[in-house]
Design a protein around this motif. Sequence first.
Motif, PDB file in Angstrom:
ATOM      1  N   LEU A 143      34.788  38.139  37.490  1.00  0.00           N
ATOM      2  CA  LEU A 143      36.015  38.226  39.165  1.00  0.00           C
ATOM      3  C   LEU A 143      36.228  39.020  39.320  1.00  0.00           C
ATOM      4  N   GLN A 144      37.070  40.403  38.960  1.00  0.00           N
ATOM      5  CA  GLN A 144      36.968  41.283  39.596  1.00  0.00           C
ATOM      6  C   GLN A 144      36.358  42.423  39.849  1.00  0.00           C
ATOM      7  N   LEU A 182      44.506  33.594  32.471  1.00  0.00           N
ATOM      8  CA  LEU A 182      45.058  32.990  33.780  1.00  0.00           C
ATOM      9  C   LEU A 182      45.781  33.746  33.796  1.00  0.00           C
ATOM     10  N   ARG A 183      46.505  34.365  32.897  1.00  0.00           N
ATOM     11  CA  ARG A 183      47.595  35.694  33.309  1.00  0.00           C
ATOM     12  C   ARG A 183      47.088  36.973  33.711  1.00  0.00           C
ATOM     13  N   ARG A 184      45.952  37.040  32.800  1.00  0.00           N
ATOM     14  CA  ARG A 184      45.507  38.643  33.232  1.00  0.00           C
ATOM     15  C   ARG A 184      44.160  38.348  35.288  1.00  0.00           C
ATOM     16  N   VAL A 185      44.410  36.644  35.088  1.00  0.00           N
ATOM     17  CA  VAL A 185      43.824  36.858  36.848  1.00  0.00           C
ATOM     18  C   VAL A 185      44.849  36.585  37.135  1.00  0.00           C
ATOM     19  N   PRO A 192      40.312  41.003  48.778  1.00  0.00           N
ATOM     20  CA  PRO A 192      42.053  41.392  47.492  1.00  0.00           C
ATOM     21  C   PRO A 192      41.947  39.694  46.947  1.00  0.00           C
ATOM     22  N   GLY A 193      42.437  40.455  45.796  1.00  0.00           N
ATOM     23  CA  GLY A 193      43.051  39.100  44.997  1.00  0.00           C
ATOM     24  C   GLY A 193      43.823  38.162  45.513  1.00  0.00           C
ATOM     25  N   SER A 194      44.793  38.954  46.478  1.00  0.00           N
ATOM     26  CA  SER A 194      45.345  38.740  47.090  1.00  0.00           C
ATOM     27  C   SER A 194      45.378  36.504  48.303  1.00  0.00           C
TER      28      SER A 194
END
Length: 180
Positions: free
Chosen positions: A112-113, A146-149, A122-124
């Motif tokens: 994903l990154q 999901l926290r790392r996501v 941007p992830g946002s």
Amino acid sequence: DLRHALARGELTLHWQPVVSCNAVHAGGIVGAEVLVRWNHPRDGLLLPDRFVPLAEDCGLIRPLGQWTLGRALSQIGSWRRGAMKNASPAFWYALNVSATELAQGDVYVAQLQEALEANGVPGSCIELEVTERVLMSHLTENVETLRRVGALGVRVAIDDFGTGYSSLAYLRQLPIEKLK
């Protein structure tokens, strides 16, 4: 047929607009959800309910998910650089994630990154949708993934909430922003 669908370019993405009903943006498009379709050479356009379970059963869900993630973020990056460069910064795009993909943990987060960075997205502006059933299948591991996501700025939504394990009590423990 499904094994060769990716190589033959038979899969396609369709984008479903998300329309706001709140007073501020009433009737305005605030986001879009990516939907995968298979242009089967014999059977025509197939919806995911016809091929995603098959992909899960025969071990093709990861390649399908990787293709979808890469193609979707490429398209989003292109839109953000072109026609939609002046879109509201709050405009977002939703993608579904399977149990098999989520179970990859760090590998999935790295994919994903990499896709975000490679496409300048941007992830946002990304929202991952995970079904309640998938999330609860391996709750502790999935919550950590999901926290790392979330650390990438990506929001998480629980799709199909209330169809199985629903309990409002556990919601506070989950790194989620939306229930569907």
